[in-house]
Design an enzyme around this catalytic site. Structure first.
Site, PDB file in Angstrom:
ATOM      1  N   HIS A  80     -61.471  59.848 -55.395  1.00 38.07           N
ATOM      2  CA  HIS A  80     -61.053  58.969 -54.438  1.00 38.07           C
ATOM      3  C   HIS A  80     -60.253  57.905 -54.596  1.00 38.07           C
ATOM      4  O   HIS A  80     -59.545  57.243 -53.962  1.00 38.07           O
ATOM      5  CB  HIS A  80     -62.299  58.596 -53.525  1.00 38.07           C
ATOM      6  CG  HIS A  80     -63.128  57.491 -54.243  1.00 38.07           C
ATOM      7  ND1 HIS A  80     -64.345  57.868 -54.876  1.00 38.07           N
ATOM      8  CD2 HIS A  80     -63.123  56.045 -54.255  1.00 38.07           C
ATOM      9  CE1 HIS A  80     -64.848  56.715 -55.166  1.00 38.07           C
ATOM     10  NE2 HIS A  80     -64.225  55.670 -54.735  1.00 38.07           N
ATOM     11  N   ASN A 208     -71.186  61.413 -48.017  1.00 37.02           N
ATOM     12  CA  ASN A 208     -70.835  60.046 -48.680  1.00 37.02           C
ATOM     13  C   ASN A 208     -71.957  59.081 -48.414  1.00 37.02           C
ATOM     14  O   ASN A 208     -72.779  59.134 -47.364  1.00 37.02           O
ATOM     15  CB  ASN A 208     -69.584  59.303 -47.599  1.00 37.02           C
ATOM     16  CG  ASN A 208     -69.140  58.183 -48.235  1.00 37.02           C
ATOM     17  OD1 ASN A 208     -69.311  58.197 -49.550  1.00 37.02           O
ATOM     18  ND2 ASN A 208     -68.227  57.503 -47.693  1.00 37.02           N
ATOM     19  N   TRP A 209     -72.497  58.384 -49.372  1.00 40.61           N
ATOM     20  CA  TRP A 209     -73.561  57.360 -49.506  1.00 40.61           C
ATOM     21  C   TRP A 209     -75.028  58.004 -49.612  1.00 40.61           C
ATOM     22  O   TRP A 209     -76.121  57.510 -49.330  1.00 40.61           O
ATOM     23  CB  TRP A 209     -73.322  56.362 -48.398  1.00 40.61           C
ATOM     24  CG  TRP A 209     -72.183  55.632 -48.264  1.00 40.61           C
ATOM     25  CD1 TRP A 209     -71.238  55.626 -47.668  1.00 40.61           C
ATOM     26  CD2 TRP A 209     -71.732  54.469 -49.428  1.00 40.61           C
ATOM     27  NE1 TRP A 209     -70.360  54.801 -47.997  1.00 40.61           N
ATOM     28  CE2 TRP A 209     -70.606  54.124 -49.154  1.00 40.61           C
ATOM     29  CE3 TRP A 209     -72.550  53.877 -50.345  1.00 40.61           C
ATOM     30  CZ2 TRP A 209     -69.925  53.119 -49.716  1.00 40.61           C
ATOM     31  CZ3 TRP A 209     -71.879  52.920 -51.081  1.00 40.61           C
ATOM     32  CH2 TRP A 209     -70.396  52.366 -50.890  1.00 40.61           C
ATOM     33  N   ASP A 217     -66.182  63.633 -58.292  1.00 46.61           N
ATOM     34  CA  ASP A 217     -65.552  62.609 -58.005  1.00 46.61           C
ATOM     35  C   ASP A 217     -64.818  61.986 -59.328  1.00 46.61           C
ATOM     36  O   ASP A 217     -64.887  61.022 -59.803  1.00 46.61           O
ATOM     37  CB  ASP A 217     -66.375  61.373 -57.249  1.00 46.61           C
ATOM     38  CG  ASP A 217     -65.272  60.558 -56.588  1.00 46.61           C
ATOM     39  OD1 ASP A 217     -64.182  60.463 -56.725  1.00 46.61           O
ATOM     40  OD2 ASP A 217     -65.953  59.907 -55.758  1.00 46.61           O
ATOM     41  N   ASN A 323     -64.943  55.474 -45.345  1.00 51.22           N
ATOM     42  CA  ASN A 323     -65.844  55.039 -46.674  1.00 51.22           C
ATOM     43  C   ASN A 323     -66.416  53.814 -45.941  1.00 51.22           C
ATOM     44  O   ASN A 323     -67.941  53.669 -46.225  1.00 51.22           O
ATOM     45  CB  ASN A 323     -64.986  54.680 -47.857  1.00 51.22           C
ATOM     46  CG  ASN A 323     -65.930  54.634 -48.945  1.00 51.22           C
ATOM     47  OD1 ASN A 323     -67.088  55.028 -49.221  1.00 51.22           O
ATOM     48  ND2 ASN A 323     -65.661  53.300 -49.896  1.00 51.22           N
ATOM     49  N   GLY A 653     -65.317  48.538 -55.811  1.00 47.89           N
ATOM     50  CA  GLY A 653     -64.388  48.235 -57.196  1.00 47.89           C
ATOM     51  C   GLY A 653     -64.880  48.642 -58.387  1.00 47.89           C
ATOM     52  O   GLY A 653     -64.061  48.978 -59.245  1.00 47.89           O
ATOM     53  N   ASN A 654     -66.437  49.291 -58.370  1.00 49.33           N
ATOM     54  CA  ASN A 654     -66.857  49.729 -59.505  1.00 49.33           C
ATOM     55  C   ASN A 654     -66.442  51.326 -59.632  1.00 49.33           C
ATOM     56  O   ASN A 654     -66.610  51.989 -60.648  1.00 49.33           O
ATOM     57  CB  ASN A 654     -68.530  49.679 -59.608  1.00 49.33           C
ATOM     58  CG  ASN A 654     -68.975  48.568 -60.058  1.00 49.33           C
ATOM     59  OD1 ASN A 654     -69.552  47.602 -59.597  1.00 49.33           O
ATOM     60  ND2 ASN A 654     -68.521  48.412 -61.259  1.00 49.33           N
ATOM     61  N   SER A 655     -65.866  51.723 -58.452  1.00 52.82           N
ATOM     62  CA  SER A 655     -65.612  53.272 -58.531  1.00 52.82           C
ATOM     63  C   SER A 655     -64.605  53.662 -59.552  1.00 52.82           C
ATOM     64  O   SER A 655     -63.710  52.750 -59.861  1.00 52.82           O
ATOM     65  CB  SER A 655     -64.589  53.460 -57.015  1.00 52.82           C
ATOM     66  OG  SER A 655     -65.626  53.380 -55.894  1.00 52.82           O
ATOM     67  N   PHE A 671     -69.374  56.306 -58.769  1.00 55.03           N
ATOM     68  CA  PHE A 671     -68.677  56.414 -57.468  1.00 55.03           C
ATOM     69  C   PHE A 671     -69.293  56.158 -56.296  1.00 55.03           C
ATOM     70  O   PHE A 671     -68.684  56.200 -55.462  1.00 55.03           O
ATOM     71  CB  PHE A 671     -67.954  58.019 -57.748  1.00 55.03           C
ATOM     72  CG  PHE A 671     -69.223  59.158 -57.222  1.00 55.03           C
ATOM     73  CD1 PHE A 671     -69.282  59.437 -55.993  1.00 55.03           C
ATOM     74  CD2 PHE A 671     -69.803  59.728 -58.106  1.00 55.03           C
ATOM     75  CE1 PHE A 671     -70.121  60.443 -55.643  1.00 55.03           C
ATOM     76  CE2 PHE A 671     -70.544  60.633 -57.906  1.00 55.03           C
ATOM     77  CZ  PHE A 671     -70.918  60.980 -56.576  1.00 55.03           C
ATOM     78  N   ASP A 672     -70.582  55.723 -56.282  1.00 55.16           N
ATOM     79  CA  ASP A 672     -71.043  55.633 -55.384  1.00 55.16           C
ATOM     80  C   ASP A 672     -72.685  55.029 -55.322  1.00 55.16           C
ATOM     81  O   ASP A 672     -72.994  54.951 -56.165  1.00 55.16           O
ATOM     82  CB  ASP A 672     -71.321  57.010 -54.396  1.00 55.16           C
ATOM     83  CG  ASP A 672     -71.329  56.994 -52.658  1.00 55.16           C
ATOM     84  OD1 ASP A 672     -71.193  55.616 -52.259  1.00 55.16           O
ATOM     85  OD2 ASP A 672     -71.101  57.945 -52.108  1.00 55.16           O
TER      86      ASP A 672
END
Length: 719
Positions: A80, A208-209, A217, A323, A653-655, A671-672
C-alpha cells in the site's frame, strides 16, 4: 548527547508496560534492561548509532517506512506504500494494480509517483536551546512563532550546505524540545516489484484492520543517484544508490513468543493530549471526518463507475481515504462507552493539584496550564468553522494559490521566505505540481467540490470566507444549480489542467499572475490578501499555544517523574524503535475466543471467492494446492505463514517498517493494527494492542513460486 528532559524522563523507574513506547534511538540504552529481558540479542547501544547496523538500513518514504535490502539500493516496503506508484503507471490496457509488476532488469523499472522520495537519516541532534533562545522565550504569539521559524531555518540552512541532504527541525513534547534531523534525500525513485492486487491487497477494505488477515502487503522500490553518487532528479543514466548497510533476510522464521522490534517512522500519536482535545476529537472532529470520507468515496465511485481510466487515477486516493475512514470509525467505536476521557480528566486534574500544591511549581506552570485550555478552545472553534471550506476548494485553485504564494515568496531573500517556499523546496514542489494531472479528472474533482460546497454554503453567513465566496462568485442561499453553474464557469475558464501551462507558472512573477485571465489564477490572486491575514491570525494563536503547551508538558514530565514513571514522546514522523514479542490474543473483539499468532496460506484458499477483494491469482492457488512450499514452510505449521501478530506499539507511518528478530534480521513488515486496538494512538492498552506483520517467508515464497522474481531473490542473497 548531553542529558535532557527526555533522558531524565527515562532515568525514572520504568513502570510502563514493556511493549509500550515509540522510543527515540538515543533513548534505548536507558531501557536496555527491558530490551534484554524481552529477548534482544544485540547490544542496545548499537541501536543508537544511525549509521551502524541495523539503523543505517532503515529509511523513510515521507509517509511510510522502508528498508534497504541489497547493496544496489533495493528498498522493501508495503504494497500500500507503493500503491500510488503502481496506479500512476497503470492503464486500462495494462492494469498493474490487478496484474502486479516485476522488473526483470533495472532497465525495466518504472518511475515512481511524482514527488516520491527515499530519506536516509544520518544524524539527529538536540537543538532546543538554538530554537528557543532567551530572546525567543520572552516572546509570545506570532512574534514567538516567527522567531522560532527563523532560528529553525538557520539550523536547516547550516545542515543543508551538504548538497543532496534534507534537514528538518522536529518538535517534541508539544514544542518543549527540538531536534534537527539530517537526511539524504534521494529523488530518483523507481518501482521494481509489486505483487498482483489479489496478493498485495487480498481482503481489501473488508479485511482492513481485521484479524485473521491474509494480505501480502509488500512491494519494492529502488533508489537512484547520479553517476557521481549525488542525489538527482530522474534521469536514464542515473545509477542505483549504494547504501552502506542493508538488512539481511532471517534464515529462520519467527515463532510465538519470539522477540521482535520494528524500526520506522510513526506519524502521529496523541497520548499526551489534554482532556479537551480528546473530547473535541471524538465528539466532533472524527465523526465529521468519517462522514466526509464516506461522502468522498461515494462521489468517486459514482463518477468513475463507467470510466476505468478515471478510476485508476483515483485508485491511490480511494485506498488512502478508505484506510483512514475505517481507522477513524474503529477509534470512535472503541472510544464510545470507554472511560478514556474520564481517566484523562482525572490525570490532568491530578497534575493541576500537584502543581498547585507547591508555590514554586504554581508560579512556573499554573498560569500556562490554565491558559492553554482556553487557547485550544479557540483553535477548535476555528476548525469547526473551516471544516467544509477545506473540502470545497477545486484542486487546481489550490495549485494556483500555491503557485501565486511561491511567486510572492520568490521576491524575498531565500532565508526570509516562508518554510515550504524556499529554494530547497522547489524540486519537490515542481514534481508534485507537474504530476497532478496523473491523479486528476475534472468531472470527479468538480463533483467532489460541489458535494462539500453545498454544505459549506448552507452555513450561516458569518461562517463564510468572504474572499473565497467572491473568487468563486457564490453566496449564502444559492441553489445547487447556481453553485454548479459557478463551478462550471471557473473550471471552464482555466487551463491549469494542462501540464505545460501549469508548470510554466512555477517561474512567473506576481505581476504576471495579476495580469492573467485564467480563472483559477485570478481567484488565487483575489484570495491572497485574505489568505495572508488568516495565516497571520493562525500564527498568533499557534504561537500562544506553543508557549503554554510546552510549559504544560514540562510540568507533566516533572509530575510523572515524581511518580517514578517514564515519559516517551508522542510520535512525530521521526525515527523510532518499538519492541515486543510475537503473540496472539486470548480474547477476540467481543471479549471471547482467542486469536492465534499466525495465519497461513490455507486461509487464502478458504477466503478466495474468485472476485472482488478475495480474488487470489490462479498461479498462487495452484502452488498452495500442490503444497509447493519449498523451504518457506514453517516446521510447526507445516505450511507457509502469511501474517503474524505482535505486541509492537505502532501507528500510521510505521507502514513498511522492518520487523526484525533478536539478531536484527528481517522477519516481516509491519502494515496494520487491529480495529479494536487502534485507539492506542490515544490510549495504549497492552492487553488489546496488537499489530500485524506480513511474514517474510510469505513474501519470499510468493516471489519464488508465484511471480518468479529470481533476479530480486538473488540480489537479496536469498537464492
Amino acid at each position: 548527547m548531553k542529558q535532557t528532559l527526555i533522558a531524565l524522563a527515562i532515568v525514572a523507574s520504568f513502570s510502563a508496560q514493556a511493549d509500550e513506547g515509540m522510543w527515540m534511538p538515543q533513548q534505548l540504552p536507558q531501557i536496555a534492561q527491558q530490551l534484554k529481558a524481552a529477548g534482544l540479542k544485540l547490544d542496545p547501544s548499537t541501536l543508537t548509532r544511525l549509521t551502524a547496523f541495523p539503523m543505517g538500513a532503515v529509511v523513510s518514504l515521507g509517509g511510510c517506512s522502508a528498508s534497504f535490502v541489497s547493496p544496489q539500493g533495493l528498498v522493501i516496503t508495503n504494497h500500500h506504500c507503493v500503491y500510488n506508484s503502481v496506479a500512476v503507471n497503470s492503464t486500462p490496457q495494462r492494469d498493474l494494480l490487478a496484474d502486479g509488476f516485476l522488473a526483470k532488469t533495472m532497465a525495466e523499472e518504472l518511475p515512481a509517483a511524482p514527488g516520491s522520495r527515499v530519506f536516509v537519516t544520518e544524524e539527529v541532534a538536540n537543538v532546543s536551546t538554538r530554537v528557543i533562545t532567551p530572546d525567543v522565550a520572552a516572546l509570545t504569539g506570532k512574534a514567538r512563532l516567527d522567531a522560532m521559524e527563523k532560528n529553525q531555518k538557520i539550523l536547516v540552512a547550516e545542515c543543508e550546505k551538504d548538497a543532496g541532504y534534507r534537514c528538518t527541525v522536529a518538535s517534541f513534547y508539544g514544542g518543549l524540545e527540538f531536534y534537527r534531523i539530517k537526511q539524504l534525500e534521494i529523488r530518483d525513485v523507481r518501482l521494481v516489484h509489486a505483487p498482483p492486487g489479489g496478493i498485495g491487497k487480498f481482503g481489501g477494505d473488508t479485511d482492513n484492520w481485521m484479524w485473521p488477515r491474509h494480505t501480502g502487503d509488500y512491494g519494492f522500490y529502488r533508489a537512484y543517484v547520479s553517476r557521481d553518487g549525488r542525489a538527482a532528479d530522474y534521469a536514464k543514466d542515473n545509477v542505483p544508490y549504494r547504501p552502506k548497510l542493508w538488512l539481511r533476510i532471517a534464515q529462520d522464521g519467527v515463532k510465538e513468543g519470539d522477540f521482535v522490534m520494528a524500526l520506522g517512522y510513526p506519524g502521529r500519536t496523541n497520548r499526551h493530549r489534554l482532556p479537551s482535545e480528546v473530547a473535541f476529537t471524538f465528539d466532533w472532529n472524527y465523526p465529521a471526518f468519517v462522514k466526509a470520507s464516506g461522502e468522498t468515496l461515494a462521489v468517486i465511485e459514482r463518477e468513475t463507475k463507467n470510466d476505468p481510466a478515471a478510476h485508476l487515477k483515483y485508485a491511490g486516493q480511494i485506498a488512502s481515504v478508505n484506510n483512514y475512514y475505517k481507522n477513524r470509525k474503529g477509534m470512535i467505536a472503541s472510544y464510545e462507552g470507554s472511560d478514556i476521557l474520564a481517566r484523562k480528566t482525572a490525570e490532568h486534574n491530578a497534575l493541576k493539584a500537584w502543581v498547585a500544591a507547591d508555590p514554586q511549581r504554581k508560579a512556573e506552570f499554573g498560569a500556562d496550564i490554565e491558559a492553554v485550555e482556553k487557547l485550544i478552545a479557540r483553535r477548535d472553534a476555528d476548525s469547526r468553522r473551516e471544516f467544509f471550506l477545506g473540502y470545497s476548494v477545486p484542486r487546481f485553485l489550490n495549485s494556483a494559490r500555491t503557485l501565486y504564494r511561491l511567486a510572492n515568496e520568490r521576491t524575498k531573500p531565500d532565508v526570509e521566505r516562508k518554510s515550504g517556499y524556499q529554494e530547497r523546496d522547489l524540486p519537490r514542489l515542481a514534481s508534485v505540481i507537474g504530476g497532478q494531472d496523473r491523479t486528476y479528472d475534472e468531472k470527479v474533482d468538480k463533483a467532489l467540490v460541489l458535494n462539500f460546497l453545498k454544505q459549506y454554503n448552507a452555513q450561516p453567513a458569518d461562517q463564510h470566507d468572504a474572499a473565497f465566496d467572491g473568487a468563486l462568485g457564490i453566496g449564502p442561499g444559492m441553489s445547487e444549480a447556481e453553485l454548479k453553474a459557478a463551478l462550471d464557469r471557473i473550471y471552464a475558464g482555466s487551463h491549469l489542467q494542462d501540464k505545460e501551462v501549469r508548470t510554466a507558472w512555477l517561474t512567473k512573477t506576481p505581476q504576471e499572475f495579476r495580469a492573467s485571465s485564467d480563472s483559477f489564477i485570478k481567484a488565487a490572486v483575489a484570495m491572497y490578501d485574505a489568505d495572508m491575514k488568516r495565516e497571520a491570525e493562525e500564527d498568533e494563536l499557534a504561537g500562544r499555544i506553543q508557549k503554554t503547551y510546552a510549559s504544560t508538558m514540562k510540568a507533566k514530565i516533572a509530575y510523572m517523574n515524581s511518580k517514578g514513571r517514564a515519559v516517551y514522546p508522542d510520535a512525530n514522523s521521526t525515527l523510532r524503535v518499538t519492541y515486543g514479542n510475537v503473540k496472539g490474543r486470548d480474547y477476540g473483539a467481543d471479549g471471547t475466543g482467542s486469536w492465534t499468532a499466525f495465519t497461513t496460506v490455507k486461509g487464502v484458499v478458504a477466503k478466495h471467492t474468485g472476485e472482488g477483494e478475495f480474488n487470489a491469482p490462479a498461479r498462487q492457488l495452484a502452488a498452495i494446492r500442490a503444497k509447493d512450499f519449498g523451504r518457506w514452510a514453517d516446521p510447526k505449521l507445516k505450511t507457509v505463514p502469511v501474517d503474524f501478530l505482535a505486541t509492537l506499539d505502532i501507528t500510521g507511518g510505521n507502514s513498511g517498517s522492518a520487523a526484525l528478530n533478536a539478531r536484527g534480521e528481517l522477519v516481516g513488515l509491519a502494515f496494520d493494527g487491529t480495529l479494536d486496538s487502534i485507539i492506542s494512538d490515544w490510549d495504549f492498552d497492552p492487553r488489546a494492542t496488537r499489530d500485524i506483520q506480513v511474514d517474510v517467508r510469505y513474501i519470499l515464497w510468493n516471489m519464488e513460486k508465484v511471480d518468479h522474481a529470481d533476479n530480486l531473490l538473488k540480489e537479496m542473497g536469498v537464492l
